[in-house]
Design an enzyme around this catalytic site. Structure first.
Site, PDB file in Angstrom:
ATOM      1  N   ARG A 158      24.416  26.195 -31.650  1.00 34.49           N
ATOM      2  CA  ARG A 158      25.454  26.697 -30.726  1.00 34.49           C
ATOM      3  C   ARG A 158      24.958  26.726 -29.282  1.00 34.49           C
ATOM      4  O   ARG A 158      25.292  27.633 -28.505  1.00 34.49           O
ATOM      5  CB  ARG A 158      25.940  28.100 -31.126  1.00 34.49           C
ATOM      6  CG  ARG A 158      26.600  28.168 -32.448  1.00 34.49           C
ATOM      7  CD  ARG A 158      27.912  27.361 -32.460  1.00 34.49           C
ATOM      8  NE  ARG A 158      28.512  27.436 -33.772  1.00 34.49           N
ATOM      9  CZ  ARG A 158      28.158  26.653 -34.800  1.00 34.49           C
ATOM     10  NH1 ARG A 158      27.254  25.707 -34.639  1.00 34.49           N
ATOM     11  NH2 ARG A 158      28.731  26.777 -35.965  1.00 34.49           N
ATOM     12  N   SER A 227      34.309  32.639 -34.677  1.00 39.31           N
ATOM     13  CA  SER A 227      33.139  33.524 -34.744  1.00 39.31           C
ATOM     14  C   SER A 227      32.918  34.163 -33.385  1.00 39.31           C
ATOM     15  O   SER A 227      32.726  33.450 -32.403  1.00 39.31           O
ATOM     16  CB  SER A 227      31.890  32.731 -35.100  1.00 39.31           C
ATOM     17  OG  SER A 227      32.114  31.992 -36.267  1.00 39.31           O
ATOM     18  N   GLU A 323      29.011  34.698 -29.101  1.00 38.19           N
ATOM     19  CA  GLU A 323      29.116  33.238 -29.042  1.00 38.19           C
ATOM     20  C   GLU A 323      30.229  32.873 -28.058  1.00 38.19           C
ATOM     21  O   GLU A 323      30.164  31.868 -27.359  1.00 38.19           O
ATOM     22  CB  GLU A 323      29.444  32.706 -30.442  1.00 38.19           C
ATOM     23  CG  GLU A 323      29.632  31.204 -30.493  1.00 38.19           C
ATOM     24  CD  GLU A 323      29.995  30.700 -31.881  1.00 38.19           C
ATOM     25  OE1 GLU A 323      29.289  31.007 -32.850  1.00 38.19           O
ATOM     26  OE2 GLU A 323      31.005  29.983 -31.978  1.00 38.19           O
TER      27      GLU A 323
HETATM   28  C1  LIG Z   1      39.991  29.840 -35.384  1.00 43.10           C
HETATM   29  C2  LIG Z   1      38.764  29.288 -34.707  1.00 43.10           C
HETATM   30  C3  LIG Z   1      37.772  28.693 -35.472  1.00 43.10           C
HETATM   31  C4  LIG Z   1      36.627  28.180 -34.857  1.00 43.10           C
HETATM   32  N1  LIG Z   1      35.677  27.577 -35.647  1.00 43.10           N
HETATM   33  C5  LIG Z   1      34.571  27.039 -35.083  1.00 43.10           C
HETATM   34  C6  LIG Z   1      33.591  26.373 -35.888  1.00 43.10           C
HETATM   35  O1  LIG Z   1      33.737  26.252 -37.093  1.00 43.10           O
HETATM   36  N2  LIG Z   1      32.504  25.870 -35.265  1.00 43.10           N
HETATM   37  C7  LIG Z   1      32.324  25.970 -33.917  1.00 43.10           C
HETATM   38  O2  LIG Z   1      31.307  25.479 -33.419  1.00 43.10           O
HETATM   39  N3  LIG Z   1      33.237  26.584 -33.121  1.00 43.10           N
HETATM   40  C8  LIG Z   1      34.353  27.124 -33.677  1.00 43.10           C
HETATM   41  N4  LIG Z   1      35.284  27.761 -32.896  1.00 43.10           N
HETATM   42  C9  LIG Z   1      35.063  27.849 -31.445  1.00 43.10           C
HETATM   43  C10 LIG Z   1      35.774  26.750 -30.625  1.00 43.10           C
HETATM   44  O3  LIG Z   1      36.667  26.040 -31.421  1.00 43.10           O
HETATM   45  C11 LIG Z   1      34.747  25.790 -30.022  1.00 43.10           C
HETATM   46  O4  LIG Z   1      33.798  26.483 -29.256  1.00 43.10           O
HETATM   47  C12 LIG Z   1      35.430  24.726 -29.155  1.00 43.10           C
HETATM   48  O5  LIG Z   1      34.514  23.734 -28.780  1.00 43.10           O
HETATM   49  C13 LIG Z   1      36.048  25.358 -27.910  1.00 43.10           C
HETATM   50  O6  LIG Z   1      36.818  24.373 -27.243  1.00 43.10           O
HETATM   51  P1  LIG Z   1      37.775  24.790 -26.048  1.00 43.10           P
HETATM   52  O7  LIG Z   1      38.237  23.548 -25.403  1.00 43.10           O
HETATM   53  O8  LIG Z   1      38.824  25.696 -26.545  1.00 43.10           O
HETATM   54  O9  LIG Z   1      36.737  25.571 -25.129  1.00 43.10           O
HETATM   55  P2  LIG Z   1      36.937  26.652 -23.969  1.00 43.10           P
HETATM   56  O10 LIG Z   1      37.006  28.014 -24.589  1.00 43.10           O
HETATM   57  O11 LIG Z   1      38.043  26.266 -23.071  1.00 43.10           O
HETATM   58  O12 LIG Z   1      35.550  26.495 -23.235  1.00 43.10           O
HETATM   59  C14 LIG Z   1      34.336  26.779 -23.926  1.00 43.10           C
HETATM   60  C15 LIG Z   1      33.159  26.497 -22.978  1.00 43.10           C
HETATM   61  O13 LIG Z   1      33.100  25.113 -22.674  1.00 43.10           O
HETATM   62  C16 LIG Z   1      33.168  24.911 -21.260  1.00 43.10           C
HETATM   63  N5  LIG Z   1      33.919  23.679 -21.066  1.00 43.10           N
HETATM   64  C17 LIG Z   1      35.162  23.384 -21.513  1.00 43.10           C
HETATM   65  N6  LIG Z   1      35.496  22.123 -21.181  1.00 43.10           N
HETATM   66  C18 LIG Z   1      34.436  21.617 -20.489  1.00 43.10           C
HETATM   67  C19 LIG Z   1      34.163  20.355 -19.874  1.00 43.10           C
HETATM   68  N7  LIG Z   1      35.043  19.332 -19.909  1.00 43.10           N
HETATM   69  N8  LIG Z   1      32.981  20.198 -19.229  1.00 43.10           N
HETATM   70  C20 LIG Z   1      32.075  21.200 -19.181  1.00 43.10           C
HETATM   71  N9  LIG Z   1      32.275  22.419 -19.770  1.00 43.10           N
HETATM   72  C21 LIG Z   1      33.437  22.609 -20.412  1.00 43.10           C
HETATM   73  C22 LIG Z   1      33.840  26.146 -20.722  1.00 43.10           C
HETATM   74  O14 LIG Z   1      33.504  26.359 -19.345  1.00 43.10           O
HETATM   75  C23 LIG Z   1      33.256  27.208 -21.642  1.00 43.10           C
HETATM   76  O15 LIG Z   1      31.966  27.564 -21.230  1.00 43.10           O
HETATM   77  C24 LIG Z   1      36.461  28.270 -33.468  1.00 43.10           C
HETATM   78  C25 LIG Z   1      37.468  28.874 -32.687  1.00 43.10           C
HETATM   79  C26 LIG Z   1      38.619  29.358 -33.302  1.00 43.10           C
HETATM   80  C27 LIG Z   1      39.709  29.972 -32.461  1.00 43.10           C
END
Ligand SMILES: Cc1cc2nc3c(=O)[nH]c(=O)nc-3n(C[C@H](O)[C@H](O)[C@H](O)COP(=O)(O)OP(=O)(O)OC[C@H]3O[C@@H](n4cnc5c(N)ncnc54)[C@H](O)[C@@H]3O)c2cc1C
Length: 341
Positions: A158, A227, A323
């Site tokens: 992570r 998580s 996380e």
């Molecule tokens: C129901 C649920 C289940 C999940 N299960 C998992 C799982 O099984 N495994 C897992 O690893 N995660 C899981 N997650 C967490 C999440 O899905 C991941 O962390 C995912 O990658 C977040 O994507 P996002 O675009 O929504 O990120 P955001 O919340 O929008 O951003 C997350 C981070 O990434 C940065 N960021 C976003 N886009 C960029 C970019 N283009 N360039 C640089 N930085 C950027 C942001 O600044 C921030 O620091 C889960 C979340 C939910 C709601």
């Protein structure tokens, strides 16, 4: 650009935070133009499924919406490149449909492609680092694109360089993964090991979706960010001392004499599974997930998270780290360590 923009639809906790300005570039030239005019601090937002807005206001938001997927054959494998604004699960689905193998275990993880390398998303025995070829990184200072290969990304559990040395210094524009043309299932993870030997990638994809739907609350129905805490990694001697007190403690051996523990188990053993704190709570089906029943205030999740930290610290002497990224009106913040109960 939009002023005083409500981010309710842009975070899976569904908190109604307002940002002073919301930018959504669709191309590098649009991004360049925005960066020319941007003077205030900003946060890069993907789909907001790993971000908690801790206050009623946030910083300025930059949400890259670059779209497109391309595929290049390369011997026994294919290189699949996806722009940062693509949806991660849609990419997995596209790859399974086209018989490009290696990310089917990562089905149904919410969020954008651009965020996937940031915390090196992982599930069911696979993580992004296993397949990544390179990331295209737009560096704010030089206004140029750099190509970062897998080792340059410094992936760990992570974690990656994007959360550390490169935080706030640029933006992930495109992610390229190397996938196999020859199918080989990864069924080591509990739940997948019950599948038959002749299973297809689509079967694994469907099974992962079914398990996730059974275990994790759907953010569309019960807002959450997956998580909330990282699984803590402790020294072996710490684990051995805990094992004497709790013989059933789940543990996953790591490199360098370390052991990964299950944060969800620690929370559950602290009696908090299903715990309600006003309008928020610990999920009933998975103690690692904090859920928003009806609150309009991100601070409620912060208070709950600190309470969980405090109880787990008191029982196990282990400090759980968030996380989820915590965004206040001044920028990213950390969960402060609670005093021992
Ligand atoms: C129901 C649920 C289940 C999940 N299960 C998992 C799982 O099984 N495994 C897992 O690893 N995660 C899981 N997650 C967490 C999440 O899905 C991941 O962390 C995912 O990658 C977040 O994507 P996002 O675009 O929504 O990120 P955001 O919340 O929008 O951003 C997350 C981070 O990434 C940065 N960021 C976003 N886009 C960029 C970019 N283009 N360039 C640089 N930085 C950027 C942001 O600044 C921030 O620091 C889960 C979340 C939910 C709601």
């Amino acid at each position: 650009m939009q002023h005083q923009y409500d981010l309710s639809r842009h975070n899976s906790f569904a908190f109604p935070a307002i940002c002073p300005a919301f930018y959504q570039p669709h191309s590098l030239s649009e991004l360049d133009a925005i960066l020319e005019e941007l003077t205030s601090p900003f946060y890069i937002l993907g789909a907001g499924s790993n971000t908690l807005f801790t206050e009623a206001k946030t910083t300025t938001i930059l949400q890259p919406a670059f779209k497109g997927i391309s595929v290049n054959e390369d011997g026994d494998s294919v290189l699949v490149s996806a722009q940062c604004g693509e949806n991660w699960h849609a990419l997995v689905s596209f790859c399974v449909d086209n018989q490009y193998y290696g990310i089917e275990n990562l089905a149904l993880i919410p969020g954008s492609v651009g965020a996937a390398p940031v915390q090196n998303i992982g599930a069911y025995g696979t993580e992004l680092a296993d397949v990544i070829e390179y990331v295209l990184w737009y560096e704010f200072e030089s206004k140029s694109i750099k190509k970062l290969n897998r080792s340059a990304c410094q992936f760990a559990y992570r974690d990656s360089i994007f959360k550390n040395q490169l935080a706030g210094k640029g933006l992930i524009v495109e992610v390229t993964i190397r996938l196999a043309k020859q199918w080989q299932a990864n069924l080591t993870y509990r739940g997948l090991d019950e599948l038959p030997g002749d299973v297809t990638a689509k079967d694994v994809f469907d099974k992962v979706i079914a398990i996730r739907r059974a275990k994790l609350p759907d953010p569309e129905i019960l807002p959450n960010a997956g998580s909330f805490f990282k699984n803590p990694v402790v020294e072996k001697h710490t684990f051995e001392a805990l094992k004497k007190r709790y013989p059933n403690i789940p543990a996953y051996p790591q490199e360098n004499n370390k052991v990964k523990l299950a944060a969800g188990w620690l929370i559950e053993q602290s009696g908090l599974k299903g715990f309600r704190y006003g309008e928020v709570g610990v999920a009933e089906t998975q103690a690692l997930v904090l859920v928003n029943y009806a609150s309009k205030h991100g601070q409620d999740i912060i208070h709950l998270a600190q309470y969980v930290q405090k109880q787990v610290l008191a029982k196990f002497e282990i400090f759980l780290q968030a996380e989820v990224r915590l965004l206040s009106s001044k920028g990213l913040i950390e969960l402060t360590q609670p005093r021992q109960a």
